[in-house]
Design a protein around this motif. Structure first.
Motif, PDB file in Angstrom:
ATOM      1  N   ALA A  98       0.860  -1.195   0.000  1.00 47.57           N
ATOM      2  CA  ALA A  98       0.000   0.000   0.000  1.00 47.57           C
ATOM      3  C   ALA A  98       0.893   1.240   0.000  1.00 47.57           C
ATOM      4  O   ALA A  98       1.796   1.363   0.832  1.00 47.57           O
ATOM      5  CB  ALA A  98      -0.904   0.004   1.219  1.00 47.57           C
ATOM      6  N   VAL A 117      -6.775   0.784   4.722  1.00 52.14           N
ATOM      7  CA  VAL A 117      -5.553   0.029   4.409  1.00 52.14           C
ATOM      8  C   VAL A 117      -5.462  -1.187   5.325  1.00 52.14           C
ATOM      9  O   VAL A 117      -5.185  -2.306   4.882  1.00 52.14           O
ATOM     10  CB  VAL A 117      -4.299   0.925   4.561  1.00 52.14           C
ATOM     11  CG1 VAL A 117      -3.021   0.095   4.493  1.00 52.14           C
ATOM     12  CG2 VAL A 117      -4.284   2.014   3.486  1.00 52.14           C
ATOM     13  N   THR A 125       3.537  -1.465   3.802  1.00 50.21           N
ATOM     14  CA  THR A 125       2.936  -0.127   3.715  1.00 50.21           C
ATOM     15  C   THR A 125       4.077   0.877   3.597  1.00 50.21           C
ATOM     16  O   THR A 125       5.109   0.749   4.275  1.00 50.21           O
ATOM     17  CB  THR A 125       2.077   0.192   4.949  1.00 50.21           C
ATOM     18  OG1 THR A 125       2.786  -0.209   6.126  1.00 50.21           O
ATOM     19  CG2 THR A 125       0.749  -0.526   4.892  1.00 50.21           C
ATOM     20  N   TRP A 151      -1.656   4.589  11.416  1.00 50.64           N
ATOM     21  CA  TRP A 151      -0.782   3.997  10.415  1.00 50.64           C
ATOM     22  C   TRP A 151      -0.833   2.485  10.545  1.00 50.64           C
ATOM     23  O   TRP A 151      -0.749   1.948  11.643  1.00 50.64           O
ATOM     24  CB  TRP A 151       0.660   4.486  10.593  1.00 50.64           C
ATOM     25  CG  TRP A 151       1.589   3.886   9.569  1.00 50.64           C
ATOM     26  CD1 TRP A 151       2.560   2.942   9.790  1.00 50.64           C
ATOM     27  CD2 TRP A 151       1.634   4.182   8.162  1.00 50.64           C
ATOM     28  NE1 TRP A 151       3.198   2.632   8.611  1.00 50.64           N
ATOM     29  CE2 TRP A 151       2.640   3.374   7.592  1.00 50.64           C
ATOM     30  CE3 TRP A 151       0.906   5.035   7.335  1.00 50.64           C
ATOM     31  CZ2 TRP A 151       2.955   3.411   6.225  1.00 50.64           C
ATOM     32  CZ3 TRP A 151       1.203   5.074   5.981  1.00 50.64           C
ATOM     33  CH2 TRP A 151       2.222   4.270   5.440  1.00 50.64           C
ATOM     34  N   TYR A 152      -0.961   1.805   9.421  1.00 52.95           N
ATOM     35  CA  TYR A 152      -0.975   0.352   9.444  1.00 52.95           C
ATOM     36  C   TYR A 152       0.431  -0.172   9.129  1.00 52.95           C
ATOM     37  O   TYR A 152       1.031   0.210   8.116  1.00 52.95           O
ATOM     38  CB  TYR A 152      -1.970  -0.206   8.417  1.00 52.95           C
ATOM     39  CG  TYR A 152      -1.972  -1.706   8.409  1.00 52.95           C
ATOM     40  CD1 TYR A 152      -2.616  -2.413   9.418  1.00 52.95           C
ATOM     41  CD2 TYR A 152      -1.283  -2.412   7.431  1.00 52.95           C
ATOM     42  CE1 TYR A 152      -2.586  -3.787   9.444  1.00 52.95           C
ATOM     43  CE2 TYR A 152      -1.257  -3.796   7.448  1.00 52.95           C
ATOM     44  CZ  TYR A 152      -1.903  -4.477   8.459  1.00 52.95           C
ATOM     45  OH  TYR A 152      -1.871  -5.847   8.484  1.00 52.95           O
ATOM     46  N   GLY A 154       2.671  -2.986   7.841  1.00 53.51           N
ATOM     47  CA  GLY A 154       2.609  -4.233   7.083  1.00 53.51           C
ATOM     48  C   GLY A 154       3.385  -5.338   7.781  1.00 53.51           C
ATOM     49  O   GLY A 154       4.400  -5.086   8.438  1.00 53.51           O
ATOM     50  N   SER A 158       7.282  -1.901   6.661  1.00 47.33           N
ATOM     51  CA  SER A 158       6.644  -0.593   6.719  1.00 47.33           C
ATOM     52  C   SER A 158       7.783   0.413   6.573  1.00 47.33           C
ATOM     53  O   SER A 158       8.739   0.388   7.358  1.00 47.33           O
ATOM     54  CB  SER A 158       5.930  -0.434   8.067  1.00 47.33           C
ATOM     55  OG  SER A 158       5.303   0.820   8.150  1.00 47.33           O
TER      56      SER A 158
END
Ligand SMILES: [Fe+2]
Length: 409
Positions: A98, A117, A125, A151-152, A154, A158
Motif C-alpha cells: 500500500a 488500508v 505499507t 498507520w498500518y 505491514g 513498513s
C-alpha cells in the motif's frame, strides 16, 4: 486554536469512520478503540487549506531554525537498504504494497484511509512523505507511533520517505523517531530502516524509494530566492550505482520509483533533477519506468513522458492521502493534455472549498505483472492498471484495466 471537545466531535460527525473489517492482527483492538474515540483525531481537514497562512507560518517559524539532522546512508549498521520482497503468507505468490502520500495529517480522513488500508492487511505499507505540519515528534507520534495512531504496519515491512514537511523541522523527528519504527522483514528478521531511501526487490521488479525530501528545503527564507532542486545526494547516487546497480544492462527487472516530489506536474513545481541523475547512471539503456509521487494533493495519471534528460515514466501523482484533495484544472490550459485521468469528483464542500476524495494505491506483484488498484476512502475502486515486464529486454507493457468514467480528462 483550541476548540471544545464537543465542538470538535460535532465537526467530525458527518465525516464518518470506516469500521475496521477483516483485520486479523494484534492491532485490531487498538483500531476499534480508536474508531470509537473521535477525540484521538487532533485536526480537521479545513486546517490544511492553503488559505490558512497564519497556521502554516506559526508551525514553520516554530520549527524551521537550527541545523539539519545529519544525512544517513547505507551501509549503516550492517544494512544495505536492499530488501527482498516477501509475502506475509508463505503460501501466497503475490506481494501487496500500500502506497500513501501526504497522508500524515491526523484528520478523520487520514484515519479513514489508514483503517481502510488495515482492512486489506497489505504485506508492506509505505508513506511517501509529508507529516503535517512540520514532522515534529508529536506529529510523528499522532500519525505513526502512538498506540492509537492509525498507520498500518505491514507484516513484511513498513517504510517511509521524507517529504519537505519533515525537513521543516530539520528532519530530526524523521531520523530519530520515525525511521527507528520502520522496518523490512528478512525472513523472520526485522531490519530497521536506516536511511530515507530503500529498494524492495524480487525476481521481476525493483521498487526504489528515493529521498528527494532532504534536498527539498533550503535555509529559511533563502529557499524563496533560490528554490531547491530535490537532487539526489552523492551518498544516494553511489548506493544506486554500486548497491542497487541501476546501470547494470544485464538486469532486466522492471523499475518502479517512489518519491515525494513530482518528476513532472501539470499544476506546480516539478523536479527533473533526480530523473536526470538516475538516467545518467542508467547509461544507454532506454528503459521506461513507473514512477509514483505525491506532494500535489490530488490523484492524477499522466501520459508517459520524460522530463529534461530523465527517463520516460508512467507518472502517477498520489498526493491525496489525507489532506484536502484539490480538484481544479491546471491554470495553464496547455497542461491539461499531459494528463490522462484525474480524479475531480467532489466529495464535499467545506468552508466554500470543494474537496475531492482521499485515498491510496495498492500494488500487487505477481510474477512479471504489477497491478495497481486505486481506492478512495470509501473503498470505491477508482482505477486499476497493470504493467507486465518483458524479462528479455526490460521493457514494460501497460494496460489500463478499468476506471471511473468521471476521471477522464
Ligand atoms: Fe510535499
Amino acid at each position: 486554536m483550541a476548540r471544545s471537545a464537543e465542538e470538535r466531535a460535532g465537526k467530525y460527525l458527518d465525516m464518518g469512520h470506516s469500521e475496521v473489517e477483516n483485520h486479523a492482527r494484534a492491532q485490531q483492538k487498538v483500531f476499534e478503540k480508536h474508531v470509537g474515540n473521535k477525540e484521538n483525531v487532533t485536526r480537521v481537514i479545513s486546517e490544511f487549506f492553503k488559505t490558512n497562512l497564519l497556521g502554516f507560518a506559526y508551525h514553520y517559524l516554530r520549527s524551521r531554525f537550527g541545523p539539519r539532522h545529519p544525512y544517513q546512508a547505507y551501509p549503516r549498521n550492517g544494512d544495505s537498504g536492499v530488501y527482498r520482497m516477501q509475502s506475509a503468507q508463505p503460501s501466497s505468490s503475490e506481494v501487496s504494497i500500500a502506497l500513501l502520500s501526504d497522508w500524515a495529517s491526523d484528520t478523520a480522513e487520514s484515519d479513514q484511509v489508514g483503517h481502510l488500508v488495515s482492512s486489506y492487511a497489505p504485506d508492506y505499507t509505505i508513506h511517501m512523505g509529508d507529516i503535517y505540519f512540520v514532522g515534529s515528534p508529536s506529529e510523528v507520534a499522532e500519525n505513526f507511533t502512538a498506540p492509537y495512531a492509525s498507520w498500518y504496519y505491514g507484516a513484511s515491512g513498513s517504510l517511509v520517505l521524507s517529504g519537505n514537511h519533515e525537513m521543516y523541522s530539520n528532519g530530526n523527528a524523521f531520523f530519530t523517531h520515525l525511521l527507528p519504527a520502520m522496518y523490512a522483514k528478512d525472513g523472520d528478521l526485522r531490519k530497521t530502516q536506516q536511511a530515507g531511501f530503500f529498494c524492495l526487490e524480487n525476481d521481476y521488479w525493483r521498487i526504489i524509494g528515493l529521498d528527494t525530501g532532504y534536498t527539498s528545503v533550503e535555509r529559511p527564507f533563502l529557499e524563496i530566492l533560490s528554490p531547491p532542486d530535490c537532487h539526489l545526494r552523492k551518498e544516494q547516487l553511489e548506493w544506486l550505482r554500486d548497491v542497487v546497480k541501476i546501470g547494470d544492462p544485464a538486469d532486466k527487472r522492471g523499475i518502479v520509483f517512489l518519491s515525494h516530489h513530482p518528476y513532472f506536474s501539470a499544476f506546480r513545481e516539478e523536479y527533473k533533477k533526480p530523473g536526470e541523475q538516475i538516467k545518467a547512471l542508467m547509461g544507454d539503456q532506454e528503459r521506461v519506468v513507473v514512477w509514483f509521487w505525491g506532494h500535489d494533493h490530488r490523484l492524477v495519471f499522466y501520459h508517459s513522458a520524460s522530463n529534461g534528460k530523465g527517463p520516460v515514466a508512467y507518472g502517477r501523482c498520489l498526493g491525496h492521502g489525507g489532506l484536502p484533495v484539490e480538484i481544479r484544472l491546471p491554470s495553464e490550459p496547455g497542461e491539461i493534455s499531459k494528463m490522462q485521468l484525474y480524479d475531480r469528483r467532489v466529495r464535499k464542500v467545506v468552508k466554500h472549498h470543494e474537496i475531492g476524495y482521499n485515498g491510496f494505491v495498492m500494488l500487487k506483484l505477481n510474477g512479471p505483472v504489477l497491478t495497481a488498484e486505486y481506492k478512495d476512502l470509501e473503498d470505491t475502486l477508482v482505477a486499476r492498471e497493470a504493467w507486465r515486464v518483458d524479462m528479455k529486454n526490460g521493457q514494460i507493457n501497460w494496460e489500463m484495466l478499468t476506471f471511473l468514467s468521471e476521471l477522464a480528462v
